[in-house]
Design an enzyme around this catalytic site. Structure first.
Site, PDB file in Angstrom:
ATOM      1  N   PHE A 147       0.864  -1.186   0.000  1.00 31.63           N
ATOM      2  CA  PHE A 147       0.000   0.000   0.000  1.00 31.63           C
ATOM      3  C   PHE A 147       0.895   1.228   0.000  1.00 31.63           C
ATOM      4  O   PHE A 147       1.647   1.461   0.939  1.00 31.63           O
ATOM      5  CB  PHE A 147      -0.951   0.046   1.193  1.00 31.63           C
ATOM      6  CG  PHE A 147      -1.889   1.231   1.093  1.00 31.63           C
ATOM      7  CD1 PHE A 147      -3.040   1.152   0.324  1.00 31.63           C
ATOM      8  CD2 PHE A 147      -1.581   2.440   1.697  1.00 31.63           C
ATOM      9  CE1 PHE A 147      -3.870   2.264   0.170  1.00 31.63           C
ATOM     10  CE2 PHE A 147      -2.409   3.554   1.549  1.00 31.63           C
ATOM     11  CZ  PHE A 147      -3.555   3.465   0.788  1.00 31.63           C
ATOM     12  N   ASP A 232       9.194   2.764   2.321  1.00 35.17           N
ATOM     13  CA  ASP A 232       8.004   3.563   2.625  1.00 35.17           C
ATOM     14  C   ASP A 232       7.732   3.435   4.114  1.00 35.17           C
ATOM     15  O   ASP A 232       7.200   2.433   4.576  1.00 35.17           O
ATOM     16  CB  ASP A 232       6.820   3.070   1.784  1.00 35.17           C
ATOM     17  CG  ASP A 232       5.549   3.891   2.029  1.00 35.17           C
ATOM     18  OD1 ASP A 232       5.500   4.629   3.033  1.00 35.17           O
ATOM     19  OD2 ASP A 232       4.608   3.765   1.215  1.00 35.17           O
ATOM     20  N   LYS A 261       2.195  11.000   7.332  1.00 33.43           N
ATOM     21  CA  LYS A 261       1.344  10.729   8.500  1.00 33.43           C
ATOM     22  C   LYS A 261       1.813  11.435   9.771  1.00 33.43           C
ATOM     23  O   LYS A 261       1.557  12.623   9.929  1.00 33.43           O
ATOM     24  CB  LYS A 261       1.180   9.227   8.688  1.00 33.43           C
ATOM     25  CG  LYS A 261       0.382   8.610   7.529  1.00 33.43           C
ATOM     26  CD  LYS A 261      -0.275   7.283   7.809  1.00 33.43           C
ATOM     27  CE  LYS A 261      -1.291   6.949   6.725  1.00 33.43           C
ATOM     28  NZ  LYS A 261      -0.917   5.876   5.840  1.00 33.43           N
TER      29      LYS A 261
HETATM   30  C1  LIG Z   1      -1.057   5.942   4.367  1.00 41.62           C
HETATM   31  C2  LIG Z   1       0.041   5.398   3.537  1.00 41.62           C
HETATM   32  C3  LIG Z   1       0.377   5.978   2.297  1.00 41.62           C
HETATM   33  C4  LIG Z   1      -0.417   7.083   1.673  1.00 41.62           C
HETATM   34  O1  LIG Z   1      -0.478   8.255   2.446  1.00 41.62           O
HETATM   35  P1  LIG Z   1      -1.619   9.334   2.145  1.00 41.62           P
HETATM   36  O2  LIG Z   1      -1.257  10.484   3.045  1.00 41.62           O
HETATM   37  O3  LIG Z   1      -2.925   8.704   2.500  1.00 41.62           O
HETATM   38  O4  LIG Z   1      -1.534   9.674   0.705  1.00 41.62           O
HETATM   39  C5  LIG Z   1       1.468   5.460   1.631  1.00 41.62           C
HETATM   40  N1  LIG Z   1       2.188   4.438   2.120  1.00 41.62           N
HETATM   41  C6  LIG Z   1       1.893   3.863   3.308  1.00 41.62           C
HETATM   42  C7  LIG Z   1       2.732   2.745   3.817  1.00 41.62           C
HETATM   43  C8  LIG Z   1       0.799   4.305   4.039  1.00 41.62           C
HETATM   44  O5  LIG Z   1       0.473   3.695   5.189  1.00 41.62           O
END
Ligand SMILES: *Cc1c(COP(=O)(O)O)cnc(C)c1O
Length: 406
Positions: A147, A232, A261
């Site tokens: 994700f 990520d 985040k």
């Molecule tokens: C939440 C998330 C994203 C995307 O972040 P947004 O601020 O919602 O665009 C990307 N990678 C990971 C691992 C995430 O948990």
């Protein structure tokens, strides 16, 4: 909803939102009107312990006073300059991120998905300009269950059919490999590989923890093949797993770190990538940007969010209470639970297929005053703000145990 709830303010807000909003979410019907630390209150005055923490965006706890102060104060001074001009907040924010990560440079964006897009651009341009990959041939290795956000490019390399359905055509240049299998990465390596893009632990997939040594092997393989290791850390980073960055558990140094985040503690969308000069230098003026990226409010909020995370020892708390949470949940004797896994204050409770799905457990937990959210069909995610105390965690655990064994 039951009859009493039908007469509540909650029901009215739920009905309004469902009538006039797009239906791209399926939220629990809790209408929150205020929050502090680990607690939130709904419009009918009921109090809940937040065990989702906005998918780890509020690691520092809701409305942390120091971060709120930074937001308010900076909003009154200057909120947005655009990067056409400079501002006095951006440099100090970059400096703090550099200090905390050990990388040369920072590139700020707003949402996580934008930071992922930025990392992909960096990796591709690096591949063409530094590594010497032929034009248009750069390949990025990604993993099943990944994700990385919701842009059309990113969903194009998702393994989740629903995230893609109806949104194509998608961008080429991504190769999907099984998560957790380093041999598959070794086998897929070829001279056109620009980067491996990986979550150190997969959050949205259900807190999937790869085998020990996985990241270390990815580091070794990518280094040997002159490809970048891009991690990520948008959900796993900033203390969630009990270290500042989840990659620290394997003692590696990636080439690019993507964060978002909790970079703002939930106050404001702030994201960034960090990397060393040979990668970041591929960006020349005009190559990439964002109107709001690196604005003074974002920088002030980001700096405050980083400071409280470190100074208030939230990361140590995540490590300590995370171990306790995992032990307590693993000790629950429930016919519904198949596996409990996680690291730090980040735990996935995987239910057996016959348990009737995680949703009904999350609804029962809500009725008990604990907010969790299912991820996919069968996983309950438990991820409270990192400011949670042992007493507050015990309060949640009593209710989790009750619901899981009912
Ligand atoms: C939440 C998330 C994203 C995307 O972040 P947004 O601020 O919602 O665009 C990307 N990678 C990971 C691992 C995430 O948990």
């Amino acid at each position: 909803m039951d009859k009493a709830a039908d007469l509540s303010k909650t029901a009215a807000f739920v009905a309004l939102e469902d009538e006039v909003g797009a239906h791209n979410y399926h939220p629990l019907d809790v209408v929150i009107e205020r929050a502090a630390g680990v607690w939130v209150w709904d419009v009918d005055g009921k109090k809940y312990l937040d065990c989702l923490a906005a998918y780890s965006a509020v690691n520092q706890g809701h409305c942390h006073p120091v971060i709120v102060e930074a937001l308010v104060t900076q909003s009154r001074r200057v909120a947005l300059t655009s990067r056409a001009f400079r501002n006095d907040q951006l440099g100090p924010f970059f400096q703090e991120l550099k200090r905390l990560t050990g990388f040369d440079r920072v590139l700020p964006m707003n949402t996580g998905a934008e930071a992922v897009e930025t990392a992909i651009k960096a990796a591709r341009k690096w591949a063409y300009e530094v590594k010497g990959v032929p034009a248009g041939q750069a390949e990025i290795l990604v993993f099943t269950g990944n994700f990385h956000g919701r842009t059309t490019m990113i969903v194009g390399f998702s393994s989740e059919e629903q995230y893609k359905r109806g949104f194509g055509p998608f961008a080429p240049g991504f190769t999907m490999l099984p998560y957790g299998d380093a041999d598959a990465v070794e086998a897929a390596m070829n001279p056109n590989v620009a980067a491996v893009l990986v979550e150190p632990i997969q959050g949205e997939a259900g807190i999937v923890v790869p085998p020990d040594g996985y990241l270390k092997r990815l580091r070794e393989i990518t280094s040997r093949h002159d490809a970048l290791l891009v991690v990520d850390e948008i959900q796993s980073g900033l203390g969630r797993t009990g270290k500042m960055w989840a990659y620290e558990h394997e003692d590696i140094r990636p080439d690019v770190v993507i964060m978002g985040k909790a970079l703002s503690g939930g106050l404001y969308p702030v994201s960034a990538i960090v990397a060393d000069n040979p990668i970041m230098d591929v960006f020349q003026p005009g190559d990439h940007g964002s109107t709001y990226g690196g604005n003074p409010v974002a920088a002030a909020v980001g700096l405050a969010a980083l400071r409280v995370l470190v100074e208030e020892r939230m990361i140590e708390n995540s490590a300590q209470l995370g171990r306790y949470l995992l032990d307590r949940l693993r000790a629950v004797d429930s016919p519904h639970v198949a596996e409990v896994r996680g690291r730090g204050l980040w735990v996935g409770i995987e239910l057996v297929p016959g348990a009737g799905g995680a949703r009904r457990f999350c609804e029962a937990l809500r009725d008990e005053g604990v907010l969790c959210k299912e991820t996919h069909e069968n996983v309950i995610r438990v991820a409270p703000p990192l400011v949670i105390t042992r007493e507050e965690l015990d309060w949640a655990l009593v209710r989790l145990e009750r619901v899981l064994t009912a």
